[in-house]
Design an enzyme around this catalytic site. Structure first.
Site, PDB file in Angstrom:
ATOM      1  N   ASP A   1      18.775  56.519 115.826  1.00  0.00           N
ATOM      2  CA  ASP A   1      18.515  57.416 114.889  1.00  0.00           C
ATOM      3  C   ASP A   1      19.863  57.037 113.893  1.00  0.00           C
ATOM      4  OD1 ASP A   1      18.815  59.681 112.880  1.00  0.00           O
ATOM      5  OD2 ASP A   1      18.316  61.095 114.123  1.00  0.00           O
ATOM      6  N   HIS A   2      19.709  56.545 112.699  1.00  0.00           N
ATOM      7  CA  HIS A   2      20.710  56.028 112.003  1.00  0.00           C
ATOM      8  C   HIS A   2      21.624  57.069 111.397  1.00  0.00           C
ATOM      9  CE1 HIS A   2      22.702  52.679 110.279  1.00  0.00           C
ATOM     10  NE2 HIS A   2      21.876  51.786 110.227  1.00  0.00           N
ATOM     11  N   ARG A   3      21.295  58.295 111.512  1.00  0.00           N
ATOM     12  CA  ARG A   3      21.878  59.489 111.124  1.00  0.00           C
ATOM     13  C   ARG A   3      23.083  59.759 112.125  1.00  0.00           C
ATOM     14  NH1 ARG A   3      17.280  63.878 110.771  1.00  0.00           N
ATOM     15  NH2 ARG A   3      17.053  62.950 112.931  1.00  0.00           N
TER      16      ARG A   3
ATOM     17  N   CYS B   1      24.844  57.647 113.938  1.00  0.00           N
ATOM     18  CA  CYS B   1      25.872  56.714 114.087  1.00  0.00           C
ATOM     19  C   CYS B   1      25.393  55.424 113.092  1.00  0.00           C
ATOM     20  CB  CYS B   1      26.011  55.950 115.518  1.00  0.00           C
ATOM     21  SG  CYS B   1      24.439  55.113 115.895  1.00  0.00           S
TER      22      CYS B   1
END
Length: 461
Positions: free
Chosen positions: A431-433, A435
């Site tokens: 999940d790019h949110r 890290c």
């Protein structure tokens, strides 16, 4: 004596679950039921469970047919009792029901059990003459988990929940899930030897299936050839565990801005460690999956930002203190993700034992909601299906999933020389949110280094 109608509603399911799908009724209109008798099997996002009724009396109405999805609090079944008989609150069993309904029960998969530890639970009531026929379940394709309500034949020669085969012997099957599995595996129940109780269970079906010749078992077919040679289609309803997985994966794709990175690694060192452990401590049963679980737990300890979830309502990223490791497993209900709770506190041997136990329960279809809930990260060993790689879809609401491809011999440059080594591909979706790519790449590289040189783990112990 006046008759009183009691409506039993779908009880609080626990584990944050708010709805369930009707799989099969164990009673029909006109049947007599007792307090704490299991009357219906429902399927939730976590497991299939049998629901007991807190009322005693005659079944007056079934409020939903198999395949219907109900929310908690919806009418489930109406029981007609003479002069208030079976009303909760009039006896100790009713008081137990009301106490559990208010407070919940950590020991049972569903709240609403009536008589507590009753010595036995009747699964089908006595048929009482009634002019009202039970509702007919919708047509379902072969192999569906839907099972029509049990009906009494009226014969004094056949006990309840039993049918008579061509050989004349009584075939006792209590669980609708056993009947569904028998249809799915194309097993004649008359050929199955029951256990000591005389009732055919899942274990008996598994044993019977193991004796069948390869390819003898049937299953769902999405295409069949007609007599004219034309290909015809069948439609399989999206329900039960399939509907749950569809909803979960759709939510993952809709809400999570995911990214995937991967790397090929030399797993020769990992396989050597596995063989050394097998030779030194064979009783521990430490294979590739427990070793990968050990590595993942160590990686999340080094990169805690990935052991997290996003709380959109609060506008916060929640970093979890403990690692509750989920892993993909096949079950009679389809793909499930059992969870090894407190995996971060376990030794490698304890991880192996926990994974072995949960895998066995998944195959039996006996996992509880608690064993399918609360994961913070998922490990997916899709290499067992003979594939090299994949792009894992995150198990919402977690923040990452690591996939492991098959381990095969490949040419590899080792210490400056071309050699044949054990090679696998690791795929990591995150999940790019929670890290950026640097953290995700660091985690994946840590895992890869441990696979190539398991001694790196010593620095983390």
């Amino acid at each position: 004596m006046s008759a009183t109608a009691h409506v039993f509603r779908l009880p609080d399911l626990g584990e944050g679950l708010t709805e369930a799908e009707i799989v099969a009724w164990h009673v029909a209109v006109g049947d007599e039921v007792g307090v704490d008798q299991e009357v219906v099997t429902v399927e939730t996002a976590k497991a299939a469970v049998d629901v007991p009724c807190p009322f005693a009396g005659a079944v007056a109405e079934l409020h939903a047919q198999p395949g219907t999805v109900l929310t908690v609090g919806s009418p489930l079944i109406t029981i007609s009792a003479g002069d208030g008989a079976g009303e909760p609150g009039r006896d100790a069993a009713g008081e137990q029901y009301r106490t559990e309904e208010r407070a919940g029960s950590a020991e049972r998969p569903l709240i609403g059990y009536g008589a507590g530890e009753a010595p036995a639970r009747r699964r089908a009531g006595r048929r009482r003459a009634s002019p009202t026929p039970p509702p007919s379940p919708p047509d379902a394709p072969s192999g569906s988990s839907q099972t029509p309500p049990n009906a009494s034949s009226g014969s004094s020669q056949t006990p309840p929940n039993a049918s008579s085969g061509s050989s004349g012997r009584a075939i006792r099957v209590i669980s609708p899930l056993v009947r569904a599995l028998a249809r799915e595996w194309d097993i004649d129940l008359e050929s199955v030897s029951p256990g000591p109780t005389g009732v055919i269970r899942k274990a008996d079906l598994v044993a019977a299936r193991a004796t069948q010749p390869l390819g003898a078992s049937g299953g769902d077919q999405t295409q069949t050839l007609g007599a004219s040679g034309e290909v015809t289609e069948t439609r399989v309803p999206i329900q039960g565990v399939t509907r749950i997985m569809v909803d979960r994966l759709t939510t993952s794709r809709r809400e999570i801005p995911d990214a995937t990175t991967w790397v090929d690694v030399d797993a020769t060192g990992l396989m050597e460690v596995k063989e050394a452990l097998r030779a030194a401590r064979p009783e521990l049963g430490i294979g590739v999956l427990p070793l990968m679980a050990r590595i993942v737990v160590a990686g999340l300890h080094a990169y805690p930002a990935l052991n997290a979830s996003v709380d959109l309502a609060a506008g916060e990223i929640v970093r979890h203190g403990a690692v509750h490791l989920g892993f993909a497993a096949q079950s009679p209900r389809g793909l499930v993700v059992p969870v090894v709770h407190e995996a971060s506190e376990m030794t490698t041997a304890e991880l192996a034992a926990a994974l072995r136990e949960l895998t066995g329960k998944a195959r039996e279809g006996s996992l509880t909601p608690a064993q399918l809930t609360g994961g913070t990260f998922t490990l997916n060993n899709y290499g067992v299906y003979g594939v090299d790689g994949s792009t894992p879809i995150i198990n919402h609401p977690e923040a990452g999933m690591l996939g492991v491809g098959r381990i095969v011999d490949k040419p590899w440059v080792h210490e400056g020389q071309l050699a044949v080594r054990k090679v696998t591909q690791l795929g990591f979706t995150f999940d790019h949110r929670v890290c950026d790519g640097g953290t995700a790449g660091g985690f994946l590289r840590f895992v890869a280094d441990c696979v190539e040189q398991p001694s790196v783990l010593l620095a983390e112990l």
